[in-house]
Design a protein around this motif. Sequence first.
Motif, short mmCIF file in Angstrom:
data_model
loop_
_atom_site.label_atom_id
_atom_site.label_comp_id
_atom_site.label_asym_id
_atom_site.label_seq_id
_atom_site.Cartn_x
_atom_site.Cartn_y
_atom_site.Cartn_z
N LEU A 100 2.45 1.71 -3.51
CA LEU A 100 1.52 2.20 -4.53
C LEU A 100 1.12 3.65 -4.27
O LEU A 100 1.02 4.45 -5.21
CB LEU A 100 0.28 1.30 -4.59
CG LEU A 100 0.51 -0.14 -5.06
CD1 LEU A 100 -0.78 -0.96 -4.99
CD2 LEU A 100 1.05 -0.15 -6.49
N ALA A 101 0.90 3.97 -2.99
CA ALA A 101 0.45 5.33 -2.66
C ALA A 101 1.57 6.34 -2.91
O ALA A 101 1.33 7.43 -3.44
CB ALA A 101 -0.02 5.39 -1.22
N SER A 102 2.79 5.97 -2.56
CA SER A 102 3.87 6.96 -2.67
C SER A 102 4.40 7.09 -4.11
O SER A 102 5.14 8.02 -4.40
CB SER A 102 5.01 6.63 -1.71
OG SER A 102 5.53 5.38 -2.02
N HIS A 103 4.05 6.16 -5.00
CA HIS A 103 4.55 6.25 -6.39
C HIS A 103 3.42 6.40 -7.39
O HIS A 103 3.57 6.04 -8.55
CB HIS A 103 5.37 5.01 -6.74
CG HIS A 103 6.63 4.90 -5.96
ND1 HIS A 103 6.72 4.20 -4.79
CD2 HIS A 103 7.86 5.42 -6.18
CE1 HIS A 103 7.95 4.29 -4.32
NE2 HIS A 103 8.65 5.03 -5.15
N LYS A 104 2.32 6.94 -6.92
CA LYS A 104 1.13 7.00 -7.78
C LYS A 104 1.39 7.67 -9.13
O LYS A 104 1.01 7.13 -10.18
CB LYS A 104 0.01 7.76 -7.03
CG LYS A 104 -1.36 7.31 -7.46
CD LYS A 104 -2.42 7.82 -6.53
CE LYS A 104 -3.76 7.33 -7.10
NZ LYS A 104 -4.87 7.61 -6.26
N THR A 105 2.08 8.81 -9.10
CA THR A 105 2.31 9.55 -10.35
C THR A 105 3.24 8.78 -11.28
O THR A 105 2.98 8.67 -12.49
CB THR A 105 2.92 10.94 -10.03
OG1 THR A 105 2.12 11.54 -9.02
CG2 THR A 105 2.94 11.83 -11.25
N LEU A 160 -5.68 1.69 -5.95
CA LEU A 160 -4.56 2.63 -5.98
C LEU A 160 -3.85 2.62 -7.34
O LEU A 160 -2.95 3.42 -7.58
CB LEU A 160 -3.54 2.28 -4.88
CG LEU A 160 -4.04 2.42 -3.44
CD1 LEU A 160 -3.01 1.88 -2.47
CD2 LEU A 160 -4.35 3.88 -3.11
N LEU A 161 -4.27 1.72 -8.20
CA LEU A 161 -3.62 1.60 -9.52
C LEU A 161 -4.32 2.47 -10.56
O LEU A 161 -5.51 2.76 -10.43
CB LEU A 161 -3.68 0.14 -9.99
CG LEU A 161 -2.95 -0.90 -9.14
CD1 LEU A 161 -3.29 -2.31 -9.61
CD2 LEU A 161 -1.45 -0.68 -9.23
N PRO A 162 -3.61 2.85 -11.63
CA PRO A 162 -4.29 3.57 -12.73
C PRO A 162 -5.37 2.66 -13.34
O PRO A 162 -5.26 1.43 -13.26
CB PRO A 162 -3.16 3.81 -13.74
CG PRO A 162 -1.90 3.51 -13.04
CD PRO A 162 -2.19 2.62 -11.90
N GLN A 221 1.48 5.92 -12.86
CA GLN A 221 0.58 6.44 -13.90
C GLN A 221 1.38 6.72 -15.18
O GLN A 221 0.97 6.31 -16.27
CB GLN A 221 -0.04 7.73 -13.39
CG GLN A 221 -1.18 8.25 -14.23
CD GLN A 221 -2.50 8.02 -13.55
OE1 GLN A 221 -2.59 8.14 -12.33
NE2 GLN A 221 -3.53 7.68 -14.30
N GLU A 259 0.84 -1.21 0.00
CA GLU A 259 0.00 0.00 0.00
C GLU A 259 0.87 1.25 0.00
O GLU A 259 0.63 2.20 -0.76
CB GLU A 259 -0.91 -0.03 1.24
CG GLU A 259 -2.01 0.99 1.19
CD GLU A 259 -2.92 0.91 2.41
OE1 GLU A 259 -3.14 -0.20 2.94
OE2 GLU A 259 -3.38 1.98 2.85
#
Lengths: 279, 153
Positions: A20-25, B11-13, A28, A17
């Motif tokens: 995923l949260a800290s590397h969201k950008t 949390l994923l695209p 994407q 978690e």
Amino acid sequence: MTKKKIVNFSLLQQKAEDFLASHKTSIQNVTKSHNNIFEVSCFVVIAQYYEHIGYQLQIKNPVDGKFRFRYSTNGFPWRYSYLLACTKDDQPAFEIWHNQKVAGWWLSGEDEKDIPLFALDIAVITPGGLPANLQFEAKGKGERVWAKNDDLITFGEAKNLVGYPMLIAQFLGIVHEIKPSFLHEKIGVVSREFYEHRHLPPLLLTSGNMLSGALRVIKSFEDRQIEILVIDNLLNRSFNVIIDQLSAYSGKYNERFPELGEKNQPDAVTTRTSLIEVP
Amino acid sequence: MATNETDLVKLLPYTLQDKTHYYYDFVKDRLFEVAVIEKRVGVARRFEKDIELIFLLRLLYGYFVLGYRNYDASLRFFESLNIDGFQIGTTHYSRDNTITREWFSLAEELEILVRENQIERYMRPAISTDEIIRELLTHLSETGEDHDQEENS
């Protein structure tokens, strides 16, 4: 007495978690490029296969010092990069193009104005099969921007999908329209040069695994004398492993066609890029 | 069993969410087929979320770690031909651009996460889904937290 848990799932859940949260950008951004890069990977695998079996590759038409891929089927060939493969004595042998329109097999030779064209993700064509030297000039009147079917040697299709039976059927349909000689010996002839130069039959490259139904269809090809290649799970495998498998496949042409002999086969050479180890 | 967990898929695209759902469907099919053969359906039901987590990380590992290695191999291929990367549309990909740095960093951190939590084995492409499920079912039932009475009777 019970054994100690090796994996602490609660902790792992928390770590995942946080990741995923800290590397969201970043996730994407990378995901957005993934589909394009998958096609590039397929192109590179095929190119490296040819390099591995001894052809010398040259990049033609680089743009701003980069290889410019064509992601629209409408672009003029001379505005995009391609690879020229030469034999050891520097003779042009073939070209490798990305997203190239090619004439179908069945209606070739008819009026060129209405000829049905098929855009192929990776097209291996004879040298000079396309006007490539008109860098950045506008299209001249009557200038042909597609390859004739006779100039197409082989091709690859990249699908960023898992392999399901219908996908295999679709690919067979493409082969049937473009190079039907690989589906049935009575339709056209695969030339002796094709095997001498260790070209590969039409290839389907997928990012995901083959589902069991698709695997059963593929297994039936040998009995049905269908000659196509399927490479699945491409992004999860080392390029070098795939290249070795392709080399092993074409290395057996001599067994299938003993009359080919050794003399025309390029010697295998080590790839110029270093090996990547998959754990 | 992991409790009170956030749905990591959210949390994923979006494109990756779809892929993950398809992947989960595939894993779930395999999980219960293997569990029936191994006579561990209860363990599979009880630890389904934990097993799903391993496979989510396997999917991400393929996408970001192995994907990066192949992307890097593509860059090296063009470099070997004296070309500084490639261009797709208006986007450039080369050794020193943002996407390369971001992808490298994702790959590196995910690899650390996998190593620190001792799940490298489950990330290897050479190990099949069924094999991983069999090992996890064995491991989870041996830890003894939640033996399935029905199966043990």
